[in-house]
Design a protein around this motif. Structure first.
Motif, PDB file in Angstrom:
ATOM      1  N   GLU A 230      30.818   2.508  50.811  1.00  0.00           N
ATOM      2  CA  GLU A 230      32.018   2.775  51.635  1.00  0.00           C
ATOM      3  C   GLU A 230      32.272   4.280  51.845  1.00  0.00           C
ATOM      4  O   GLU A 230      32.791   4.385  52.891  1.00  0.00           O
ATOM      5  CB  GLU A 230      33.106   1.933  50.799  1.00  0.00           C
ATOM      6  N   ASP A 231      32.070   5.118  50.917  1.00  0.00           N
ATOM      7  CA  ASP A 231      32.530   6.466  50.956  1.00  0.00           C
ATOM      8  C   ASP A 231      31.260   7.108  51.973  1.00  0.00           C
ATOM      9  O   ASP A 231      31.776   7.574  52.877  1.00  0.00           O
ATOM     10  CB  ASP A 231      32.176   7.235  49.718  1.00  0.00           C
ATOM     11  N   LEU A 232      30.076   6.638  51.878  1.00  0.00           N
ATOM     12  CA  LEU A 232      29.122   7.321  53.058  1.00  0.00           C
ATOM     13  C   LEU A 232      29.543   6.659  54.183  1.00  0.00           C
ATOM     14  O   LEU A 232      29.541   7.479  55.415  1.00  0.00           O
ATOM     15  CB  LEU A 232      27.773   7.133  52.603  1.00  0.00           C
ATOM     16  N   LEU A 233      29.924   5.471  54.500  1.00  0.00           N
ATOM     17  CA  LEU A 233      30.273   5.001  55.915  1.00  0.00           C
ATOM     18  C   LEU A 233      31.282   5.781  56.400  1.00  0.00           C
ATOM     19  O   LEU A 233      31.528   6.000  57.464  1.00  0.00           O
ATOM     20  CB  LEU A 233      30.632   3.430  55.669  1.00  0.00           C
ATOM     21  N   GLU A 234      32.541   6.048  55.654  1.00  0.00           N
ATOM     22  CA  GLU A 234      33.652   6.774  56.158  1.00  0.00           C
ATOM     23  C   GLU A 234      33.340   7.945  56.661  1.00  0.00           C
ATOM     24  O   GLU A 234      33.724   8.309  57.408  1.00  0.00           O
ATOM     25  CB  GLU A 234      34.756   6.751  55.086  1.00  0.00           C
ATOM     26  N   LYS A 235      32.415   8.702  55.575  1.00  0.00           N
ATOM     27  CA  LYS A 235      32.048  10.135  56.069  1.00  0.00           C
ATOM     28  C   LYS A 235      31.408  10.045  57.322  1.00  0.00           C
ATOM     29  O   LYS A 235      31.436  10.926  58.260  1.00  0.00           O
ATOM     30  CB  LYS A 235      31.277  10.587  54.825  1.00  0.00           C
ATOM     31  N   ALA A 236      30.521   9.174  57.326  1.00  0.00           N
ATOM     32  CA  ALA A 236      29.513   8.955  58.718  1.00  0.00           C
ATOM     33  C   ALA A 236      30.207   8.235  60.059  1.00  0.00           C
ATOM     34  O   ALA A 236      29.894   8.499  60.999  1.00  0.00           O
ATOM     35  CB  ALA A 236      28.243   8.462  58.583  1.00  0.00           C
ATOM     36  N   GLY A 237      31.535   7.910  59.779  1.00  0.00           N
ATOM     37  CA  GLY A 237      32.128   7.074  60.906  1.00  0.00           C
ATOM     38  C   GLY A 237      31.484   5.738  61.221  1.00  0.00           C
ATOM     39  O   GLY A 237      31.469   5.621  62.466  1.00  0.00           O
ATOM     40  N   LEU A 238      30.891   5.131  60.446  1.00  0.00           N
ATOM     41  CA  LEU A 238      30.116   3.792  60.575  1.00  0.00           C
ATOM     42  C   LEU A 238      30.825   2.491  60.042  1.00  0.00           C
ATOM     43  O   LEU A 238      31.526   2.950  59.022  1.00  0.00           O
ATOM     44  CB  LEU A 238      28.572   3.892  59.877  1.00  0.00           C
ATOM     45  N   GLU A 239      30.450   1.519  60.665  1.00  0.00           N
ATOM     46  CA  GLU A 239      31.210   0.300  60.150  1.00  0.00           C
ATOM     47  C   GLU A 239      30.170  -0.413  59.195  1.00  0.00           C
ATOM     48  O   GLU A 239      28.744  -0.206  59.250  1.00  0.00           O
ATOM     49  CB  GLU A 239      31.405  -0.600  61.330  1.00  0.00           C
ATOM     50  N   MET A 240      30.749  -1.121  58.128  1.00  0.00           N
ATOM     51  CA  MET A 240      30.085  -2.009  57.306  1.00  0.00           C
ATOM     52  C   MET A 240      29.386  -3.162  57.956  1.00  0.00           C
ATOM     53  O   MET A 240      29.782  -3.792  58.812  1.00  0.00           O
ATOM     54  CB  MET A 240      30.715  -2.538  55.958  1.00  0.00           C
ATOM     55  N   PRO A 241      27.943  -3.302  57.636  1.00  0.00           N
ATOM     56  CA  PRO A 241      27.354  -4.558  58.287  1.00  0.00           C
ATOM     57  C   PRO A 241      28.126  -5.827  58.039  1.00  0.00           C
ATOM     58  O   PRO A 241      28.634  -5.899  57.175  1.00  0.00           O
ATOM     59  CB  PRO A 241      26.070  -4.559  58.063  1.00  0.00           C
ATOM     60  N   LEU A 242      28.086  -6.768  58.930  1.00  0.00           N
ATOM     61  CA  LEU A 242      28.751  -8.008  58.985  1.00  0.00           C
ATOM     62  C   LEU A 242      28.361  -8.749  57.774  1.00  0.00           C
ATOM     63  O   LEU A 242      29.253  -9.244  57.039  1.00  0.00           O
ATOM     64  CB  LEU A 242      28.597  -8.913  59.957  1.00  0.00           C
ATOM     65  N   LEU A 244      27.428  -7.661  54.770  1.00  0.00           N
ATOM     66  CA  LEU A 244      27.906  -7.114  53.531  1.00  0.00           C
ATOM     67  C   LEU A 244      29.360  -7.342  53.599  1.00  0.00           C
ATOM     68  O   LEU A 244      29.838  -7.469  52.453  1.00  0.00           O
ATOM     69  CB  LEU A 244      27.645  -5.666  53.736  1.00  0.00           C
ATOM     70  N   LYS A 245      30.025  -7.433  54.990  1.00  0.00           N
ATOM     71  CA  LYS A 245      31.572  -7.603  54.744  1.00  0.00           C
ATOM     72  C   LYS A 245      31.700  -9.075  54.246  1.00  0.00           C
ATOM     73  O   LYS A 245      32.692  -9.251  53.416  1.00  0.00           O
ATOM     74  CB  LYS A 245      31.944  -7.398  56.259  1.00  0.00           C
ATOM     75  N   LEU A 246      30.843  -9.931  54.729  1.00  0.00           N
ATOM     76  CA  LEU A 246      31.122 -11.461  54.233  1.00  0.00           C
ATOM     77  C   LEU A 246      30.699 -11.648  52.874  1.00  0.00           C
ATOM     78  O   LEU A 246      31.556 -12.185  52.137  1.00  0.00           O
ATOM     79  CB  LEU A 246      30.083 -12.221  55.242  1.00  0.00           C
ATOM     80  N   THR A 247      29.755 -11.120  52.313  1.00  0.00           N
ATOM     81  CA  THR A 247      29.373 -11.159  50.910  1.00  0.00           C
ATOM     82  C   THR A 247      30.431 -10.500  50.019  1.00  0.00           C
ATOM     83  O   THR A 247      30.771 -11.012  48.940  1.00  0.00           O
ATOM     84  CB  THR A 247      28.125 -10.608  50.468  1.00  0.00           C
ATOM     85  N   LYS A 248      30.951  -9.459  50.370  1.00  0.00           N
ATOM     86  CA  LYS A 248      32.290  -8.905  49.697  1.00  0.00           C
ATOM     87  C   LYS A 248      33.404  -9.823  49.710  1.00  0.00           C
ATOM     88  O   LYS A 248      34.229 -10.122  48.669  1.00  0.00           O
ATOM     89  CB  LYS A 248      32.399  -7.616  50.143  1.00  0.00           C
ATOM     90  N   LYS A 249      33.757 -10.340  50.830  1.00  0.00           N
ATOM     91  CA  LYS A 249      34.781 -11.068  51.137  1.00  0.00           C
ATOM     92  C   LYS A 249      34.782 -12.347  50.154  1.00  0.00           C
ATOM     93  O   LYS A 249      35.854 -12.905  49.663  1.00  0.00           O
ATOM     94  CB  LYS A 249      34.878 -11.672  52.663  1.00  0.00           C
ATOM     95  N   LEU A 250      33.440 -13.066  50.161  1.00  0.00           N
ATOM     96  CA  LEU A 250      33.299 -14.113  49.610  1.00  0.00           C
ATOM     97  C   LEU A 250      32.971 -13.721  48.062  1.00  0.00           C
ATOM     98  O   LEU A 250      32.723 -14.678  47.101  1.00  0.00           O
ATOM     99  CB  LEU A 250      32.176 -14.860  50.040  1.00  0.00           C
ATOM    100  N   ASP A 251      32.771 -12.529  47.606  1.00  0.00           N
ATOM    101  CA  ASP A 251      32.517 -12.160  46.332  1.00  0.00           C
ATOM    102  C   ASP A 251      31.408 -12.710  45.808  1.00  0.00           C
ATOM    103  O   ASP A 251      31.332 -13.242  44.618  1.00  0.00           O
ATOM    104  CB  ASP A 251      33.912 -12.907  45.296  1.00  0.00           C
TER     105      ASP A 251
END
Length: 265
Positions: A230-242, A244-251
């Motif tokens: 997440e730190d790299l994505l924020e620095k680069a101005g990128l979104e996390m892939p869908l 990975l978002k789903l796997t994190k959301k569902l833990d």
């Protein structure tokens, strides 16, 4: 030794815009590489240096063990090894028919006769452009122009293929067709490097990711590891892939490679 090595590459445009700043990058033969970053991060400038249109003011560019120079004979040799498909296909299309456009580079490279015809048949079948061969390029749809531009580069038999935003303005079916071409080339052990804003595609397709910001390489590595940072994505101005978002959301503890794998969980 890597197939492509960039060592401290810097490139500045005549207006003093620093496009590439101390870029270091290693790419192995046959790799599928996605270069990601915001607009202005240096992706296109990197590609223009890789194909020889631009020559870096500082640093070393080594391809297949040979350092690339700016002399004309060296650039001509590089042009035959590295094919570049521009983001806008109209930049590349100029002949009166599709057939003439696709064959132009191959003919200039010395191909002729049966070898030329076999090459033309192969690339037109691969890119689904055979039925367009007699049409003027200006009469084609944007997706068709993209396919013709790719076919023209493939006809030159490059070892490395650079594609700048290959999916820009393509519909879903055209995108699938383009991915099929990329997969076919990968089976031939071609080195494929694309720039893209499609972070979901980069995550699923690439086996190496290059993250750029303001002309510098922030990170390189496997997409699964980098795009979970997440730190790299924020620095680069990128979104996390869908995915990975789903796997994190569902833990979930798993990190599927594709959406198909995720749906099977």
């Amino acid at each position: 030794m890597s197939y492509i090595q960039l060592e401290h590459i810097s490139f500045e445009y005549p207006n003093q815009t620093l496009a590439l700043d101390e870029v270091n990058l290693n790419i192995d033969k046959g790799q599928k590489v996605a270069v990601v970053g915001e607009n202005g991060s240096g992706k296109s400038s990197l590609f223009l240096c890789l194909c020889g249109i631009h020559h870096a003011q500082t640093g070393r560019y080594i391809l297949d063990g040979e350092e690339q120079k700016c002399k004309r004979k060296d650039r001509n040799k590089l042009f035959r090894k590295v094919g570049y498909v521009f983001q806008d296909p109209e930049v590349q299309l100029f002949a009166s028919t599709v057939e003439k456009d696709i064959s132009f580079g191959a003919i200039n490279a010395g191909m002729k006769g049966e070898a030329l015809q076999a090459c033309m048949d192969e690339v037109m079948e691969m890119t689904q452009t055979h039925d367009l061969r007699k049409k003027p390029p200006h009469q084609l749809s944007y997706g068709q122009k993209k396919r013709v531009a790719i076919a023209g580069v493939l006809a030159c038999k490059p070892e490395v293929l650079l594609l700048d935003e290959p999916f820009a303005w393509l519909d879903n079916q055209q995108k699938k067709n383009t991915i099929q071409v990329l997969d076919h080339l990968h089976e031939q052990n071609k080195t494929i490097i694309i720039s893209t804003h499609d972070i979901n595609f980069a995550y699923e397709w690439a086996d190496k990711l290059v993250v750029m910001k303001e002309g510098r390489v922030l990170a390189t590595g496997h997409p699964q590891g980098l795009l979970d940072n997440e730190d790299l994505l924020e620095k680069a101005g990128l979104e996390m892939p869908l995915i990975l978002k789903l796997t994190k959301k569902l833990d979930l503890d798993i990190r599927p490679n594709t959406m198909e794998e995720f749906l099977r969980v």
